[in-house]
Write a protein that holds these residues in place. Structure first.
Motif, PDB file in Angstrom:
ATOM      1  N   VAL A  25       0.860  -1.189   0.000  1.00  0.00           N
ATOM      2  CA  VAL A  25       0.000   0.000   0.000  1.00  0.00           C
ATOM      3  C   VAL A  25       0.894   1.236   0.000  1.00  0.00           C
ATOM      4  O   VAL A  25       1.982   1.236   0.583  1.00  0.00           O
ATOM      5  N   SER A  26       0.447   2.274  -0.673  1.00  0.00           N
ATOM      6  CA  SER A  26       1.129   3.576  -0.658  1.00  0.00           C
ATOM      7  C   SER A  26       0.561   4.356   0.525  1.00  0.00           C
ATOM      8  O   SER A  26      -0.520   4.939   0.437  1.00  0.00           O
ATOM      9  N   PHE A  27       1.282   4.341   1.632  1.00  0.00           N
ATOM     10  CA  PHE A  27       0.799   4.868   2.906  1.00  0.00           C
ATOM     11  C   PHE A  27       1.000   6.381   2.921  1.00  0.00           C
ATOM     12  O   PHE A  27       2.105   6.878   3.077  1.00  0.00           O
ATOM     13  N   VAL A  28      -0.091   7.112   2.771  1.00  0.00           N
ATOM     14  CA  VAL A  28      -0.032   8.560   2.531  1.00  0.00           C
ATOM     15  C   VAL A  28       0.372   9.309   3.800  1.00  0.00           C
ATOM     16  O   VAL A  28      -0.148   9.057   4.889  1.00  0.00           O
ATOM     17  N   GLU A 287       2.720 -14.033 -12.389  1.00  0.00           N
ATOM     18  CA  GLU A 287       3.889 -14.075 -13.272  1.00  0.00           C
ATOM     19  C   GLU A 287       5.171 -14.095 -12.434  1.00  0.00           C
ATOM     20  O   GLU A 287       5.331 -13.284 -11.511  1.00  0.00           O
ATOM     21  N   ASP A 288       6.094 -14.996 -12.774  1.00  0.00           N
ATOM     22  CA  ASP A 288       7.304 -15.112 -11.958  1.00  0.00           C
ATOM     23  C   ASP A 288       8.260 -13.937 -12.152  1.00  0.00           C
ATOM     24  O   ASP A 288       9.128 -13.692 -11.313  1.00  0.00           O
ATOM     25  N   TRP A 289       8.100 -13.167 -13.240  1.00  0.00           N
ATOM     26  CA  TRP A 289       8.960 -12.004 -13.475  1.00  0.00           C
ATOM     27  C   TRP A 289       8.385 -10.735 -12.857  1.00  0.00           C
ATOM     28  O   TRP A 289       8.976  -9.653 -12.954  1.00  0.00           O
ATOM     29  N   PHE A 290       7.259 -10.865 -12.202  1.00  0.00           N
ATOM     30  CA  PHE A 290       6.574  -9.720 -11.602  1.00  0.00           C
ATOM     31  C   PHE A 290       6.708  -9.778 -10.083  1.00  0.00           C
ATOM     32  O   PHE A 290       6.342 -10.765  -9.449  1.00  0.00           O
ATOM     33  N   ALA A 291       7.257  -8.713  -9.486  1.00  0.00           N
ATOM     34  CA  ALA A 291       7.565  -8.719  -8.054  1.00  0.00           C
ATOM     35  C   ALA A 291       6.371  -8.359  -7.187  1.00  0.00           C
ATOM     36  O   ALA A 291       6.306  -8.750  -6.017  1.00  0.00           O
ATOM     37  N   GLY A 292       5.417  -7.576  -7.728  1.00  0.00           N
ATOM     38  CA  GLY A 292       4.279  -7.118  -6.946  1.00  0.00           C
ATOM     39  C   GLY A 292       4.063  -5.625  -7.129  1.00  0.00           C
ATOM     40  O   GLY A 292       4.530  -5.041  -8.115  1.00  0.00           O
ATOM     41  N   GLY A 293       3.367  -4.995  -6.180  1.00  0.00           N
ATOM     42  CA  GLY A 293       3.080  -3.578  -6.373  1.00  0.00           C
ATOM     43  C   GLY A 293       2.481  -2.920  -5.141  1.00  0.00           C
ATOM     44  O   GLY A 293       2.142  -3.575  -4.147  1.00  0.00           O
ATOM     45  N   PHE A 294       2.333  -1.590  -5.258  1.00  0.00           N
ATOM     46  CA  PHE A 294       1.825  -0.747  -4.185  1.00  0.00           C
ATOM     47  C   PHE A 294       0.587  -0.002  -4.673  1.00  0.00           C
ATOM     48  O   PHE A 294       0.678   0.833  -5.584  1.00  0.00           O
ATOM     49  N   VAL A 295      -0.567  -0.303  -4.059  1.00  0.00           N
ATOM     50  CA  VAL A 295      -1.799   0.343  -4.490  1.00  0.00           C
ATOM     51  C   VAL A 295      -1.776   1.817  -4.098  1.00  0.00           C
ATOM     52  O   VAL A 295      -1.290   2.202  -3.037  1.00  0.00           O
ATOM     53  N   TRP A 296      -2.295   2.648  -4.976  1.00  0.00           N
ATOM     54  CA  TRP A 296      -2.377   4.096  -4.789  1.00  0.00           C
ATOM     55  C   TRP A 296      -3.839   4.463  -4.583  1.00  0.00           C
ATOM     56  O   TRP A 296      -4.656   4.173  -5.449  1.00  0.00           O
ATOM     57  N   LYS A 297      -4.219   5.096  -3.462  1.00  0.00           N
ATOM     58  CA  LYS A 297      -3.481   5.501  -2.289  1.00  0.00           C
ATOM     59  C   LYS A 297      -4.108   4.808  -1.091  1.00  0.00           C
ATOM     60  O   LYS A 297      -5.251   4.386  -1.143  1.00  0.00           O
ATOM     61  N   TRP A 298      -3.380   4.810   0.045  1.00  0.00           N
ATOM     62  CA  TRP A 298      -3.906   4.250   1.282  1.00  0.00           C
ATOM     63  C   TRP A 298      -3.717   5.283   2.388  1.00  0.00           C
ATOM     64  O   TRP A 298      -2.603   5.616   2.768  1.00  0.00           O
ATOM     65  N   PHE A 299      -4.828   5.797   2.916  1.00  0.00           N
ATOM     66  CA  PHE A 299      -4.779   6.841   3.939  1.00  0.00           C
ATOM     67  C   PHE A 299      -4.778   6.240   5.338  1.00  0.00           C
ATOM     68  O   PHE A 299      -5.373   5.179   5.567  1.00  0.00           O
ATOM     69  N   HIS A 300      -4.150   6.937   6.271  1.00  0.00           N
ATOM     70  CA  HIS A 300      -3.981   6.376   7.616  1.00  0.00           C
ATOM     71  C   HIS A 300      -5.312   6.248   8.359  1.00  0.00           C
ATOM     72  O   HIS A 300      -5.526   5.289   9.082  1.00  0.00           O
ATOM     73  N   ALA A 301      -6.220   7.210   8.173  1.00  0.00           N
ATOM     74  CA  ALA A 301      -7.490   7.219   8.909  1.00  0.00           C
ATOM     75  C   ALA A 301      -8.533   6.414   8.141  1.00  0.00           C
ATOM     76  O   ALA A 301      -9.438   6.963   7.517  1.00  0.00           O
ATOM     77  N   HIS A 302      -8.421   5.104   8.192  1.00  0.00           N
ATOM     78  CA  HIS A 302      -9.215   4.221   7.346  1.00  0.00           C
ATOM     79  C   HIS A 302     -10.713   4.439   7.515  1.00  0.00           C
ATOM     80  O   HIS A 302     -11.480   4.344   6.549  1.00  0.00           O
ATOM     81  N   ASP A 303     -11.141   4.741   8.717  1.00  0.00           N
ATOM     82  CA  ASP A 303     -12.571   4.877   8.971  1.00  0.00           C
ATOM     83  C   ASP A 303     -13.156   6.186   8.442  1.00  0.00           C
ATOM     84  O   ASP A 303     -14.377   6.358   8.424  1.00  0.00           O
TER      85      ASP A 303
END
Length: 331
Positions: A25-28, A287-303
């Protein structure tokens, strides 16, 4: 015989570790310090990585000074704030990518940065070096697994390629972990230093569908040509691909120009966002050549974010969050 079995077990264990996807997650950054209240939702969505994003600020695309780590910034944008975020996420066994970013006044695109004289280029290089080494030191201090050395800076790289090769050498004297660079989706094919870093980083805002509400199959079809190019670059450099950012807005035509952040757009479309997200997972995560990723965006105050009236990128409290949780929880 026992030695051979032990050796084989070690090999298999190493391969399994290498195949673990970066479910990030892209932790904003925010004004606040964070606690369990803010990090528990990261765990609950199944993430094993978070990108921590300190900011440097520039007055214009031709201004040679980056202002960073000052008491005029939000806490989470500074070095002390980033360290506090990392420490709290570490308590949950979340791994870290430190991803320093530049913000240009009025939201001008960082890919257009261009100085007007050699003296200004030199000054900007010195300022950028100071900015990045500040957070390379933090990454080393906190034992961050990955350091991203820049985000969407195509013209800076095009104009000053020697500087970037030298910068990477300087970074490696400070930070001993893995390196990447976050190239924009239409930039990554031209980035000249992939051989010097560990991951080919891509901000994956590729156009995949012109439909108002694209289906999963629409988006999968739209990935075909992009995916072939991405895979070929991985093979060329023998480096895994990392989506340093990925995501879609919960609006109509979400797959048409996924990079658009125009706040004047008012449409709401959660089905399109969820379908586009699912298609990305189906195309890449096995895919074995794919490492993964970071979803845009993830805010700290989830609620307090996302939800039924939000058409921005965050998947929080939307159907897309369930899609992400499903894939992130598979391992």
């Amino acid at each position: 015989m026992i030695f051979r079995l032990l050796f084989l077990c070690c090999i298999l264990s190493s391969c399994a570790a290498q195949q673990e996807k970066i479910n990030g997650v892209s932790f904003v950054a925010s004004r606040d310090a964070v606690s369990d209240v803010h990090t528990n939702p990261v765990v609950e969505v199944g993430a094993n990585y978070a990108a921590i994003m300190p900011f440097g600020f520039v007055k214009s695309i031709d201004h040679p000074e980056i202002v960073h780590n000052t008491n005029r910034q939000w806490f989470g944008e500074t070095r002390p704030g980033c360290k506090q975020y990392i420490e709290e996420l570490r308590k949950k066994q979340i791994k870290i990518m430190v991803k320093p970013q530049i913000w240009i006044r009025h939201g001008e695109f960082t890919g257009f940065i261009k100085m007007t004289s050699e003296a200004d280029w030199k000054a900007f290089e010195d300022s950028y070096t100071s900015f990045i080494l500040e957070y390379a030191e933090l990454a080393q201090e906190t034992k961050a697994e990955i350091l991203c050395i820049g985000t969407e800076l195509e013209n800076f790289i095009k104009e000053r390629p020697d500087y970037w090769h030298n910068l990477i050498k300087k970074i490696k004297t400070v930070y001993k972990g893995k390196l990447t660079y976050a190239a924009n989706w239409d930039e990554f094919k031209r980035t000249p230093f992939w051989s010097a870093v560990d991951f080919i980083g891509v901000d994956a805002y590729f156009p995949v569908s012109d439909k108002q509400t694209p289906s999963v199959e629409d988006c999968k079809a739209g990935w075909k040509d992009h995916k072939a190019i991405i895979k070929s670059l991985s093979e060329k450099h023998n480096k895994p691909i990392l989506f340093t950012e990925y995501g879609y807005r919960s609006m109509d035509f979400t797959g048409k120009e996924p990079w658009v952040s125009d706040h004047k757009i008012e449409s709401l479309n959660f089905e399109g966002q969820a379908n586009a997200t699912q298609a990305l997972f189906e195309e890449f995560w096995d895919e074995d050549w794919f490492a993964g990723g970071f979803v845009w965006k993830w805010f700290h105050a989830h609620d307090r974010v996302g939800g039924e009236n939000d058409n921005q990128f965050t998947p929080q409290n939307k159907p897309a969050e369930t899609v992400i949780q499903t894939y992130y929880s598979r391992q």
